[in-house]
Design a protein around this motif. Structure first.
Motif, PDB file in Angstrom:
ATOM      1  N   LEU A 117       8.483   5.759 -13.153  1.00 25.60           N
ATOM      2  CA  LEU A 117       9.174   6.283 -12.728  1.00 25.60           C
ATOM      3  C   LEU A 117       8.586   7.604 -12.225  1.00 25.60           C
ATOM      4  CD1 LEU A 117      12.517   7.267 -14.960  1.00 25.60           C
ATOM      5  CD2 LEU A 117      12.809   6.136 -13.018  1.00 25.60           C
ATOM      6  N   VAL A 118       6.987   7.731 -11.860  1.00 25.49           N
ATOM      7  CA  VAL A 118       6.388   7.643 -10.603  1.00 25.49           C
ATOM      8  C   VAL A 118       6.938   7.517  -9.397  1.00 25.49           C
ATOM      9  CG1 VAL A 118       3.956   8.402 -10.080  1.00 25.49           C
ATOM     10  CG2 VAL A 118       4.075   7.685 -12.848  1.00 25.49           C
ATOM     11  N   PRO A 119       6.920   8.528  -8.619  1.00 30.00           N
ATOM     12  CA  PRO A 119       7.472   8.254  -7.341  1.00 30.00           C
ATOM     13  C   PRO A 119       6.292   7.608  -6.274  1.00 30.00           C
ATOM     14  CG  PRO A 119       6.585  10.485  -7.824  1.00 30.00           C
ATOM     15  CD  PRO A 119       7.253  10.113  -9.144  1.00 30.00           C
ATOM     16  N   GLY A 120       7.154   7.091  -5.355  1.00 31.27           N
ATOM     17  CA  GLY A 120       5.785   7.100  -4.150  1.00 31.27           C
ATOM     18  C   GLY A 120       6.043   5.360  -3.960  1.00 31.27           C
ATOM     19  N   THR A 121       6.755   4.273  -4.600  1.00 28.82           N
ATOM     20  CA  THR A 121       6.212   2.775  -4.662  1.00 28.82           C
ATOM     21  C   THR A 121       7.791   2.559  -5.063  1.00 28.82           C
ATOM     22  OG1 THR A 121       4.645   2.839  -5.980  1.00 28.82           O
ATOM     23  CG2 THR A 121       5.339   0.990  -6.519  1.00 28.82           C
ATOM     24  N   PRO A 122       8.327   1.702  -3.753  1.00 34.17           N
ATOM     25  CA  PRO A 122       9.437   0.820  -3.733  1.00 34.17           C
ATOM     26  C   PRO A 122      10.026  -0.564  -5.076  1.00 34.17           C
ATOM     27  CG  PRO A 122       7.628   0.461  -2.196  1.00 34.17           C
ATOM     28  CD  PRO A 122       6.689   1.299  -2.328  1.00 34.17           C
ATOM     29  N   ASP A 123      11.071  -0.837  -4.626  1.00 37.35           N
ATOM     30  CA  ASP A 123      11.142  -1.746  -5.919  1.00 37.35           C
ATOM     31  C   ASP A 123      10.520  -2.524  -5.194  1.00 37.35           C
ATOM     32  OD1 ASP A 123      12.378  -3.930  -7.228  1.00 37.35           O
ATOM     33  OD2 ASP A 123      14.437  -3.428  -6.500  1.00 37.35           O
ATOM     34  N   LEU A 124       9.585  -3.143  -5.728  1.00 34.87           N
ATOM     35  CA  LEU A 124       8.241  -4.297  -4.980  1.00 34.87           C
ATOM     36  C   LEU A 124       8.808  -6.399  -5.527  1.00 34.87           C
ATOM     37  CD1 LEU A 124       4.797  -3.014  -6.069  1.00 34.87           C
ATOM     38  CD2 LEU A 124       6.330  -2.567  -4.693  1.00 34.87           C
ATOM     39  N   GLY A 320       0.715  -2.469  -0.879  1.00 32.97           N
ATOM     40  CA  GLY A 320       0.031  -3.972  -0.974  1.00 32.97           C
ATOM     41  C   GLY A 320      -0.490  -4.088   0.477  1.00 32.97           C
ATOM     42  N   LEU A 321       0.692  -4.183   1.333  1.00 33.97           N
ATOM     43  CA  LEU A 321       0.323  -4.405   2.967  1.00 33.97           C
ATOM     44  C   LEU A 321      -0.450  -4.101   3.464  1.00 33.97           C
ATOM     45  CD1 LEU A 321       3.941  -5.007   4.092  1.00 33.97           C
ATOM     46  CD2 LEU A 321       2.787  -7.256   3.332  1.00 33.97           C
ATOM     47  N   ARG A 322      -1.177  -2.906   3.404  1.00 33.07           N
ATOM     48  CA  ARG A 322      -1.953  -1.794   3.610  1.00 33.07           C
ATOM     49  C   ARG A 322      -1.540  -1.963   5.152  1.00 33.07           C
ATOM     50  NH1 ARG A 322      -1.454   1.222   1.062  1.00 33.07           N
ATOM     51  NH2 ARG A 322      -3.716   2.169   1.667  1.00 33.07           N
ATOM     52  N   LEU A 323      -0.553  -1.571   5.623  1.00 32.53           N
ATOM     53  CA  LEU A 323      -0.813  -1.258   6.704  1.00 32.53           C
ATOM     54  C   LEU A 323       0.860  -0.326   7.295  1.00 32.53           C
ATOM     55  CD1 LEU A 323       0.795  -5.132   8.036  1.00 32.53           C
ATOM     56  CD2 LEU A 323      -1.192  -3.760   8.586  1.00 32.53           C
ATOM     57  N   ALA A 324      -0.306   0.947   8.382  1.00 32.19           N
ATOM     58  CA  ALA A 324       0.374   2.028   8.941  1.00 32.19           C
ATOM     59  C   ALA A 324       0.079   2.139  10.529  1.00 32.19           C
ATOM     60  CB  ALA A 324      -0.218   3.053   7.426  1.00 32.19           C
ATOM     61  N   TRP A 325       0.806   2.942  10.822  1.00 34.19           N
ATOM     62  CA  TRP A 325       0.780   3.390  12.413  1.00 34.19           C
ATOM     63  C   TRP A 325       0.383   5.048  12.515  1.00 34.19           C
ATOM     64  CZ3 TRP A 325       3.961   0.046   9.821  1.00 34.19           C
ATOM     65  CH2 TRP A 325       5.675   0.548   9.263  1.00 34.19           C
ATOM     66  N   LEU A 326      -0.435   5.124  13.647  1.00 34.09           N
ATOM     67  CA  LEU A 326      -0.426   6.283  14.020  1.00 34.09           C
ATOM     68  C   LEU A 326       0.413   6.656  15.318  1.00 34.09           C
ATOM     69  CD1 LEU A 326      -3.895   7.098  12.971  1.00 34.09           C
ATOM     70  CD2 LEU A 326      -1.927   7.040  11.617  1.00 34.09           C
ATOM     71  N   VAL A 327       0.865   6.821  15.963  1.00 33.94           N
ATOM     72  CA  VAL A 327       1.005   7.209  17.391  1.00 33.94           C
ATOM     73  C   VAL A 327       0.979   8.507  18.079  1.00 33.94           C
ATOM     74  CG1 VAL A 327       3.747   7.718  18.695  1.00 33.94           C
ATOM     75  CG2 VAL A 327       3.068   6.361  16.961  1.00 33.94           C
ATOM     76  N   LEU A 328      -0.081   8.353  18.526  1.00 32.89           N
ATOM     77  CA  LEU A 328      -1.186  10.006  19.349  1.00 32.89           C
ATOM     78  C   LEU A 328      -1.196   9.847  20.006  1.00 32.89           C
ATOM     79  CD1 LEU A 328      -4.222   7.512  17.747  1.00 32.89           C
ATOM     80  CD2 LEU A 328      -3.715   9.572  16.599  1.00 32.89           C
ATOM     81  N   PRO A 329      -1.099  11.701  20.654  1.00 32.34           N
ATOM     82  CA  PRO A 329      -1.166  12.292  22.468  1.00 32.34           C
ATOM     83  C   PRO A 329      -2.453  11.305  22.334  1.00 32.34           C
ATOM     84  CG  PRO A 329      -0.948  13.776  20.098  1.00 32.34           C
ATOM     85  CD  PRO A 329      -1.242  12.694  19.297  1.00 32.34           C
ATOM     86  N   PRO A 330      -1.980  11.297  23.821  1.00 31.11           N
ATOM     87  CA  PRO A 330      -3.429  11.124  25.427  1.00 31.11           C
ATOM     88  C   PRO A 330      -4.498  11.165  25.074  1.00 31.11           C
ATOM     89  CG  PRO A 330      -0.747  10.897  25.944  1.00 31.11           C
ATOM     90  CD  PRO A 330      -0.740  11.826  24.555  1.00 31.11           C
ATOM     91  N   ASP A 344     -11.095  -3.982  15.037  1.00 31.10           N
ATOM     92  CA  ASP A 344      -9.839  -4.355  14.316  1.00 31.10           C
ATOM     93  C   ASP A 344     -10.370  -4.373  13.149  1.00 31.10           C
ATOM     94  OD1 ASP A 344      -7.261  -3.547  13.010  1.00 31.10           O
ATOM     95  OD2 ASP A 344      -6.161  -5.470  14.354  1.00 31.10           O
ATOM     96  N   THR A 345      -9.733  -3.224  12.084  1.00 29.23           N
ATOM     97  CA  THR A 345      -9.642  -3.167  10.597  1.00 29.23           C
ATOM     98  C   THR A 345      -8.943  -3.984   9.573  1.00 29.23           C
ATOM     99  OG1 THR A 345     -10.208  -0.785  10.195  1.00 29.23           O
ATOM    100  CG2 THR A 345     -11.549  -1.213  10.503  1.00 29.23           C
ATOM    101  N   CYS A 346      -7.416  -4.243   9.999  1.00 31.76           N
ATOM    102  CA  CYS A 346      -7.138  -4.374   9.086  1.00 31.76           C
ATOM    103  C   CYS A 346      -6.634  -6.148   9.445  1.00 31.76           C
ATOM    104  CB  CYS A 346      -5.321  -4.140   9.845  1.00 31.76           C
ATOM    105  SG  CYS A 346      -5.331  -1.893   9.758  1.00 31.76           S
ATOM    106  N   GLY A 347      -6.284  -6.631   8.529  1.00 26.83           N
ATOM    107  CA  GLY A 347      -5.651  -8.297   8.443  1.00 26.83           C
ATOM    108  C   GLY A 347      -4.706  -8.490   9.380  1.00 26.83           C
ATOM    109  N   VAL A 348      -4.840  -8.889   9.922  1.00 20.97           N
ATOM    110  CA  VAL A 348      -4.370 -10.030  12.331  1.00 20.97           C
ATOM    111  C   VAL A 348      -2.900 -10.869  11.045  1.00 20.97           C
ATOM    112  CG1 VAL A 348      -5.514 -12.342  12.190  1.00 20.97           C
ATOM    113  CG2 VAL A 348      -4.479 -11.123  13.625  1.00 20.97           C
ATOM    114  N   LEU A 349      -3.371 -11.434  10.240  1.00 20.82           N
ATOM    115  CA  LEU A 349      -2.022 -12.648  10.011  1.00 20.82           C
ATOM    116  C   LEU A 349      -0.889 -11.378   9.680  1.00 20.82           C
ATOM    117  CD1 LEU A 349      -4.014 -15.630   7.521  1.00 20.82           C
ATOM    118  CD2 LEU A 349      -3.492 -14.654  10.013  1.00 20.82           C
ATOM    119  N   ASP A 350      -0.903 -10.340   8.314  1.00 20.56           N
ATOM    120  CA  ASP A 350      -0.382  -9.735   8.105  1.00 20.56           C
ATOM    121  C   ASP A 350       0.630  -8.443   9.272  1.00 20.56           C
ATOM    122  OD1 ASP A 350      -0.202 -10.013   5.799  1.00 20.56           O
ATOM    123  OD2 ASP A 350      -0.873  -8.851   4.884  1.00 20.56           O
ATOM    124  N   GLN A 351      -0.290  -7.968  11.118  1.00 23.30           N
ATOM    125  CA  GLN A 351       0.067  -7.311  11.501  1.00 23.30           C
ATOM    126  C   GLN A 351       1.031  -8.548  12.564  1.00 23.30           C
ATOM    127  OE1 GLN A 351      -2.723  -4.825  13.747  1.00 23.30           O
ATOM    128  NE2 GLN A 351      -4.400  -5.576  12.531  1.00 23.30           N
TER     129      GLN A 351
END
Length: 469
Positions: A117-124, A320-330, A344-351
């Motif tokens: 019941l540790v928070p932070g992880t969805p039902d995988l 485990g997908l290790r995908l996040a996004w930053l919406v940045l000010p210009p 790019d340092t994120c896996g292209v297939l998952d993107q």
């Protein structure tokens, strides 16, 4: 024509000793090959069941006669190190492995709890595998071959475009795909922003009194000292913000306390950013999941020039997908891209897959189904607590998939210890309190109801009720 052996068999690294007569048939070569194979099996480098190359393939790789390899295999089969069966080739026999004398025994792994019941992880267990595979097939089939190159350091343009449209529709974010950067999880995104702020000369950043210590450690590792803001019954109070270059908040659903940032305080934070030129880092970690109130839009929608929006697939899909996004000010986008590096340092297939998953509507369908599932669990949890632990007050349940359970004073650690004896993993509220927080410590549990699969949910609730005072 010389026949190539480059595509034959499987690779096997061996360094046999001994010398041959020039034709690769010397007894010294056979003995050296036999010793090398025996040692690889005995020490466990070749695990039981490992299939070995054919005698022809290994002979070609080592530059020895085929009979030399065949004889070495036959010797080790006779000794019991290998097995040979018609049609299945030569394999390592199933036998005990003797580690080298100079190695230490492996550390014993910790036993996993019966219930988590540790928070932070969805039902995988509910990850949409079939829909994800369909999206992956469609995305990869239509992707140009250039997509497999090093790529734009901001991430795939198709994913950034899909996210800009989705976030505008679902979270009220005003996003230009040119100013979105894909990162390997929120932690990596925070590290990039921290690096960019430090390059600007920043030394401190304001944070909430309760939050994720891992995030504070990342900012500290970037050279930024974290200063906690006051916390009261209305949530985080931004009234003490002064000349800090940035503040990190979870305004939609504060983690872990579970309260939204009040409207007047949202306005106060944006006014502070405009007045001082500071940045608001908005962690919208579980913004998709709301139950008992109208959706609260992203703070970024109030002022895209002063708010950095951080979103992730870790809660809606899987960490485990290790995908996040930053919406940045210009004004910050180029600095974050520079901090990320030239590729790019994120896996292209998952993107590619996530972009297709979003644009096809599969992401919306999955989120809506998950929202119903988590609401049922939340209602079940509240009902069970009311029946078996009526003195426990539950808060923070209007959104997300965790709840805060208040406890009598000085009982937090004893309850956590009792839970461990029951095979139940729980986190106390104190583990999320900043060491310099001004607020008085509260005794409570932070209970995540997203992690257990459906078949384990009832047992987890029963175990929780047994340990509560």
């Amino acid at each position: 024509m010389v026949k190539t052996w480059a595509t034959l068999g499987v690779d096997l690294h061996l360094e046999p000793t001994g010398t041959s007569t020039g034709t690769g048939t010397g007894t010294g070569v056979r003995r050296g090959l036999t010793d090398a194979l025996r040692d690889a099996v005995r020490t466990g480098r070749l695990a039981p069941g490992t299939r070995l190359p054919s005698s022809r393939s290994l002979a070609a790789d080592l530059g020895v006669a085929r009979n030399t390899v065949a004889d070495a295999y036959a010797d080790l089969v006779a000794e019991g190190w290998l097995t040979a069966r018609q049609g299945s080739g030569t394999r390592v026999a199933d036998r005990a492995v003797v580690p080298p004398a100079d190695t230490t025994p492996p550390r014993r792994l910790h036993t996993r709890p019966a219930y988590d019941l540790v928070p932070g992880t969805p039902d995988l267990a509910s990850f949409p595998r079939a829909e994800w595979l369909k999206a992956a097939r469609r995305a990869f089939t239509s992707a140009p071959y250039q997509a497999l190159g090093y790529g734009d350091p901001r991430g795939r343009a198709d994913l950034r475009t899909a996210l800009a449209a989705y976030l505008a529709r679902a979270r009220g974010v005003r996003a230009d795909p040119e100013h979105i950067v894909i990162s390997a999880g929120i932690s990596n995104g925070l590290r990039l922003i921290g690096t960019a702020l430090r390059a600007r000369g920043a030394h401190t950043i304001a944070v909430e009194s309760y939050g994720l210590p891992a995030h504070w450690q990342i900012l500290d590792g970037a050279g930024l000292r974290t200063r906690p803001l006051p916390f009261d019954e209305l949530g985080t109070n931004p009234g003490q913000l002064t000349d800090e270059p940035a503040v990190l908040l979870t305004p939609a659903h504060q983690f872990p306390m579970g309260v939204p940032l009040r409207h007047d305080r949202r306005s106060a934070v944006v006014d502070w950013a405009r007045r001082t030129g500071g940045l608001v880092l908005e962690d919208d970690y579980d913004g998709e999941f709301r139950y008992d109130r109208q959706p609260i839009g992203a703070l970024q929608g109030l002022d895209p020039d002063h708010v950095v929006y951080l979103g992730t697939a870790s809660k809606s899909l899987a960490p485990g997908l290790r995908l996040a996004w930053l919406v940045l000010p210009p004004s910050l986008a180029d600095e974050v891209v520079k901090a990320k590096g030239g590729v790019d340092t994120c896996g292209v297939l998952d993107q590619l897959t996530l972009a297709e998953f979003i644009t096809s509507g599969a992401h919306d369908r999955h989120v809506r189904a998950a929202r119903l599932r988590y609401r049922r669990r939340r209602d079940n949890l509240v009902e069970a607590l009311a029946q078996h632990a009526p003195d426990v007050h539950v808060t923070g349940i209007a959104a997300g998939f965790h709840a805060v359970l208040s406890l009598p004073p000085s009982t937090e650690q004893s309850v956590v210890q009792a839970a461990a004896w029951q095979g139940l993993a729980l986190h106390p509220l104190s583990s999320y309190r900043h060491e310099h927080a001004q607020a008085d410590p509260l005794d409570a549990l932070v209970v995540g109801y997203g992690t257990p699969p459906d078949h384990a949910w009832a047992g987890a609730v029963e175990a929780l009720c047994r340990v509560l005072p």
